[in-house]
Write a protein that holds these residues in place. Structure first.
Motif, PDB file in Angstrom:
ATOM      1  N   ASP A   1      -2.346 -13.352  -3.544  1.00 44.51           N
ATOM      2  CA  ASP A   1      -1.166 -12.814  -2.847  1.00 44.51           C
ATOM      3  C   ASP A   1      -0.342 -11.929  -3.774  1.00 44.51           C
ATOM      4  O   ASP A   1       0.129 -10.862  -3.382  1.00 44.51           O
ATOM      5  CB  ASP A   1      -0.288 -13.943  -2.315  1.00 44.51           C
ATOM      6  CG  ASP A   1      -0.882 -14.642  -1.113  1.00 44.51           C
ATOM      7  OD1 ASP A   1      -1.808 -14.080  -0.483  1.00 44.51           O
ATOM      8  OD2 ASP A   1      -0.416 -15.754  -0.795  1.00 44.51           O
ATOM      9  N   ARG A   2      -0.178 -12.375  -5.002  1.00 42.16           N
ATOM     10  CA  ARG A   2       0.621 -11.616  -5.962  1.00 42.16           C
ATOM     11  C   ARG A   2      -0.059 -10.287  -6.301  1.00 42.16           C
ATOM     12  O   ARG A   2       0.596  -9.257  -6.408  1.00 42.16           O
ATOM     13  CB  ARG A   2       0.841 -12.450  -7.218  1.00 42.16           C
ATOM     14  CG  ARG A   2       1.913 -11.880  -8.102  1.00 42.16           C
ATOM     15  CD  ARG A   2       2.413 -12.923  -9.054  1.00 42.16           C
ATOM     16  NE  ARG A   2       3.538 -12.366  -9.779  1.00 42.16           N
ATOM     17  CZ  ARG A   2       4.529 -13.062 -10.239  1.00 42.16           C
ATOM     18  NH1 ARG A   2       4.564 -14.345 -10.058  1.00 42.16           N
ATOM     19  NH2 ARG A   2       5.508 -12.482 -10.895  1.00 42.16           N
ATOM     20  N   LEU A   3      -1.378 -10.292  -6.450  1.00 43.55           N
ATOM     21  CA  LEU A   3      -2.104  -9.046  -6.701  1.00 43.55           C
ATOM     22  C   LEU A   3      -1.964  -8.076  -5.534  1.00 43.55           C
ATOM     23  O   LEU A   3      -1.797  -6.872  -5.736  1.00 43.55           O
ATOM     24  CB  LEU A   3      -3.583  -9.341  -6.980  1.00 43.55           C
ATOM     25  CG  LEU A   3      -3.893  -9.922  -8.354  1.00 43.55           C
ATOM     26  CD1 LEU A   3      -5.317 -10.445  -8.402  1.00 43.55           C
ATOM     27  CD2 LEU A   3      -3.661  -8.890  -9.440  1.00 43.55           C
ATOM     28  N   LEU A   4      -2.025  -8.591  -4.324  1.00 39.69           N
ATOM     29  CA  LEU A   4      -1.843  -7.730  -3.152  1.00 39.69           C
ATOM     30  C   LEU A   4      -0.430  -7.168  -3.100  1.00 39.69           C
ATOM     31  O   LEU A   4      -0.225  -6.009  -2.715  1.00 39.69           O
ATOM     32  CB  LEU A   4      -2.164  -8.505  -1.872  1.00 39.69           C
ATOM     33  CG  LEU A   4      -3.640  -8.851  -1.674  1.00 39.69           C
ATOM     34  CD1 LEU A   4      -3.811  -9.800  -0.499  1.00 39.69           C
ATOM     35  CD2 LEU A   4      -4.467  -7.588  -1.482  1.00 39.69           C
ATOM     36  N   GLU A   5       0.541  -7.959  -3.519  1.00 44.01           N
ATOM     37  CA  GLU A   5       1.918  -7.471  -3.557  1.00 44.01           C
ATOM     38  C   GLU A   5       2.089  -6.409  -4.639  1.00 44.01           C
ATOM     39  O   GLU A   5       2.756  -5.397  -4.427  1.00 44.01           O
ATOM     40  CB  GLU A   5       2.875  -8.638  -3.807  1.00 44.01           C
ATOM     41  CG  GLU A   5       4.321  -8.259  -3.657  1.00 44.01           C
ATOM     42  CD  GLU A   5       5.262  -9.449  -3.707  1.00 44.01           C
ATOM     43  OE1 GLU A   5       6.466  -9.213  -3.548  1.00 44.01           O
ATOM     44  OE2 GLU A   5       4.808 -10.593  -3.903  1.00 44.01           O
ATOM     45  N   ILE A   6       1.473  -6.607  -5.789  1.00 49.76           N
ATOM     46  CA  ILE A   6       1.503  -5.599  -6.855  1.00 49.76           C
ATOM     47  C   ILE A   6       0.909  -4.292  -6.346  1.00 49.76           C
ATOM     48  O   ILE A   6       1.483  -3.217  -6.521  1.00 49.76           O
ATOM     49  CB  ILE A   6       0.730  -6.098  -8.097  1.00 49.76           C
ATOM     50  CG1 ILE A   6       1.483  -7.237  -8.773  1.00 49.76           C
ATOM     51  CG2 ILE A   6       0.482  -4.953  -9.079  1.00 49.76           C
ATOM     52  CD1 ILE A   6       0.663  -7.976  -9.824  1.00 49.76           C
ATOM     53  N   LYS A   7      -0.230  -4.390  -5.684  1.00 50.11           N
ATOM     54  CA  LYS A   7      -0.905  -3.206  -5.146  1.00 50.11           C
ATOM     55  C   LYS A   7      -0.002  -2.480  -4.146  1.00 50.11           C
ATOM     56  O   LYS A   7       0.135  -1.256  -4.181  1.00 50.11           O
ATOM     57  CB  LYS A   7      -2.215  -3.629  -4.478  1.00 50.11           C
ATOM     58  CG  LYS A   7      -3.044  -2.504  -3.952  1.00 50.11           C
ATOM     59  CD  LYS A   7      -4.333  -3.027  -3.349  1.00 50.11           C
ATOM     60  CE  LYS A   7      -5.125  -1.898  -2.731  1.00 50.11           C
ATOM     61  NZ  LYS A   7      -6.337  -2.376  -2.094  1.00 50.11           N
ATOM     62  N   SER A   8       0.645  -3.237  -3.273  1.00 48.74           N
ATOM     63  CA  SER A   8       1.536  -2.655  -2.277  1.00 48.74           C
ATOM     64  C   SER A   8       2.730  -1.958  -2.928  1.00 48.74           C
ATOM     65  O   SER A   8       3.101  -0.852  -2.535  1.00 48.74           O
ATOM     66  CB  SER A   8       2.018  -3.745  -1.322  1.00 48.74           C
ATOM     67  OG  SER A   8       3.006  -3.263  -0.462  1.00 48.74           O
ATOM     68  N   LEU A   9       3.324  -2.593  -3.914  1.00 42.47           N
ATOM     69  CA  LEU A   9       4.480  -1.996  -4.599  1.00 42.47           C
ATOM     70  C   LEU A   9       4.070  -0.731  -5.347  1.00 42.47           C
ATOM     71  O   LEU A   9       4.809   0.264  -5.335  1.00 42.47           O
ATOM     72  CB  LEU A   9       5.118  -3.005  -5.550  1.00 42.47           C
ATOM     73  CG  LEU A   9       5.873  -4.149  -4.877  1.00 42.47           C
ATOM     74  CD1 LEU A   9       6.183  -5.249  -5.881  1.00 42.47           C
ATOM     75  CD2 LEU A   9       7.141  -3.646  -4.216  1.00 42.47           C
ATOM     76  N   LEU A  10       2.912  -0.741  -5.976  1.00 41.75           N
ATOM     77  CA  LEU A  10       2.440   0.454  -6.670  1.00 41.75           C
ATOM     78  C   LEU A  10       2.216   1.601  -5.693  1.00 41.75           C
ATOM     79  O   LEU A  10       2.523   2.754  -5.997  1.00 41.75           O
ATOM     80  CB  LEU A  10       1.150   0.158  -7.437  1.00 41.75           C
ATOM     81  CG  LEU A  10       1.309  -0.668  -8.711  1.00 41.75           C
ATOM     82  CD1 LEU A  10      -0.047  -1.102  -9.244  1.00 41.75           C
ATOM     83  CD2 LEU A  10       2.071   0.113  -9.763  1.00 41.75           C
ATOM     84  N   GLU A  11       1.678   1.291  -4.517  1.00 40.09           N
ATOM     85  CA  GLU A  11       1.456   2.327  -3.504  1.00 40.09           C
ATOM     86  C   GLU A  11       2.767   2.930  -3.017  1.00 40.09           C
ATOM     87  O   GLU A  11       2.801   4.071  -2.573  1.00 40.09           O
ATOM     88  CB  GLU A  11       0.665   1.750  -2.329  1.00 40.09           C
ATOM     89  CG  GLU A  11      -0.787   1.486  -2.675  1.00 40.09           C
ATOM     90  CD  GLU A  11      -1.535   0.719  -1.602  1.00 40.09           C
ATOM     91  OE1 GLU A  11      -0.908   0.269  -0.609  1.00 40.09           O
ATOM     92  OE2 GLU A  11      -2.765   0.551  -1.765  1.00 40.09           O
ATOM     93  N   ARG A  12       3.854   2.158  -3.090  1.00 38.61           N
ATOM     94  CA  ARG A  12       5.175   2.660  -2.695  1.00 38.61           C
ATOM     95  C   ARG A  12       5.889   3.367  -3.843  1.00 38.61           C
ATOM     96  O   ARG A  12       7.029   3.778  -3.692  1.00 38.61           O
ATOM     97  CB  ARG A  12       6.035   1.523  -2.170  1.00 38.61           C
ATOM     98  CG  ARG A  12       5.575   1.050  -0.816  1.00 38.61           C
ATOM     99  CD  ARG A  12       6.631   0.238  -0.164  1.00 38.61           C
ATOM    100  NE  ARG A  12       6.394  -1.167  -0.440  1.00 38.61           N
ATOM    101  CZ  ARG A  12       7.259  -2.128  -0.246  1.00 38.61           C
ATOM    102  NH1 ARG A  12       8.442  -1.850   0.222  1.00 38.61           N
ATOM    103  NH2 ARG A  12       6.961  -3.370  -0.510  1.00 38.61           N
ATOM    104  N   GLY A  13       5.230   3.464  -4.996  1.00 41.78           N
ATOM    105  CA  GLY A  13       5.806   4.218  -6.106  1.00 41.78           C
ATOM    106  C   GLY A  13       6.607   3.396  -7.095  1.00 41.78           C
ATOM    107  O   GLY A  13       7.304   3.961  -7.930  1.00 41.78           O
ATOM    108  N   VAL A  14       6.521   2.093  -7.046  1.00 34.43           N
ATOM    109  CA  VAL A  14       7.259   1.248  -7.981  1.00 34.43           C
ATOM    110  C   VAL A  14       6.408   1.092  -9.242  1.00 34.43           C
ATOM    111  O   VAL A  14       5.221   0.810  -9.162  1.00 34.43           O
ATOM    112  CB  VAL A  14       7.544  -0.150  -7.363  1.00 34.43           C
ATOM    113  CG1 VAL A  14       8.317  -1.019  -8.326  1.00 34.43           C
ATOM    114  CG2 VAL A  14       8.293   0.001  -6.054  1.00 34.43           C
ATOM    115  N   ASN A  15       7.020   1.281 -10.409  1.00 39.89           N
ATOM    116  CA  ASN A  15       6.270   1.130 -11.663  1.00 39.89           C
ATOM    117  C   ASN A  15       6.226  -0.334 -12.087  1.00 39.89           C
ATOM    118  O   ASN A  15       6.811  -1.198 -11.446  1.00 39.89           O
ATOM    119  CB  ASN A  15       6.863   2.019 -12.761  1.00 39.89           C
ATOM    120  CG  ASN A  15       8.286   1.656 -13.104  1.00 39.89           C
ATOM    121  OD1 ASN A  15       8.791   0.574 -12.777  1.00 39.89           O
ATOM    122  ND2 ASN A  15       8.965   2.567 -13.787  1.00 39.89           N
ATOM    123  N   LEU A  16       5.514  -0.615 -13.189  1.00 37.45           N
ATOM    124  CA  LEU A  16       5.333  -2.003 -13.615  1.00 37.45           C
ATOM    125  C   LEU A  16       6.646  -2.686 -13.956  1.00 37.45           C
ATOM    126  O   LEU A  16       6.836  -3.865 -13.652  1.00 37.45           O
ATOM    127  CB  LEU A  16       4.377  -2.080 -14.808  1.00 37.45           C
ATOM    128  CG  LEU A  16       2.915  -1.789 -14.517  1.00 37.45           C
ATOM    129  CD1 LEU A  16       2.068  -1.983 -15.762  1.00 37.45           C
ATOM    130  CD2 LEU A  16       2.384  -2.625 -13.390  1.00 37.45           C
TER     131      LEU A  16
END
Length: 129
Positions: free
Chosen positions: A55-70
């Motif tokens: 779930d956390r990996l999917l959330e990371i992927k989603s946030l990255l797609e929205r332009g959020v950096n690490l």
């Protein structure tokens, strides 16, 4: 056995997680190096992921797609841990059609108001008759 215990059980090897998340092994290892996820290790030192890790990996992927950096992703996770489930305002989703229309109309108005010609005024004027 409670639901939370089940969700934290390390069940999935890297190959299954790659299929579930559509991330590469390198991406997953990178997120681990940056302490965004912490999978368990088997006796053979292989990564084993839980439902929560996926779930956390999917959330990371989603946030990255929205332009959020690490750094932003880390901040979002810290906020969740503190019980703040609302996204900061600077991580807004894509603007709606109405928002874009309003912004472009304002830009056209401002450009004409000060006697300056907007670079995109000619292109945008056809939308606002």
């Amino acid at each position: 056995m409670g639901d939370q215990v089940r969700r934290n059980m390390p069940l999935f090897p890297m190959g299954i997680v790659m299929q579930l998340t559509e991330l590469s092994a390198r991406q997953i290892r990178y997120y681990e190096e940056n302490k965004l996820i912490t999978p368990a290790r088997s006796e053979g030192n292989r990564r084993m992921f839980s439902f929560n890790d996926v779930d956390r990996l999917l959330e990371i992927k989603s946030l990255l797609e929205r332009g959020v950096n690490l750094a932003g992703i880390r901040e979002v996770f810290e906020m969740k841990e503190k019980g703040i489930n609302q996204m900061p305002p600077y991580y807004k989703k894509e603007p709606s059609e109405a928002d874009l229309h309003k912004h472009l109309k304002k830009e056209l108005y401002q450009a004409g108001r000060y006697g300056k010609t907007s670079l995109i005024q000619g292109e945008l004027s056809r939308f606002f008759n």
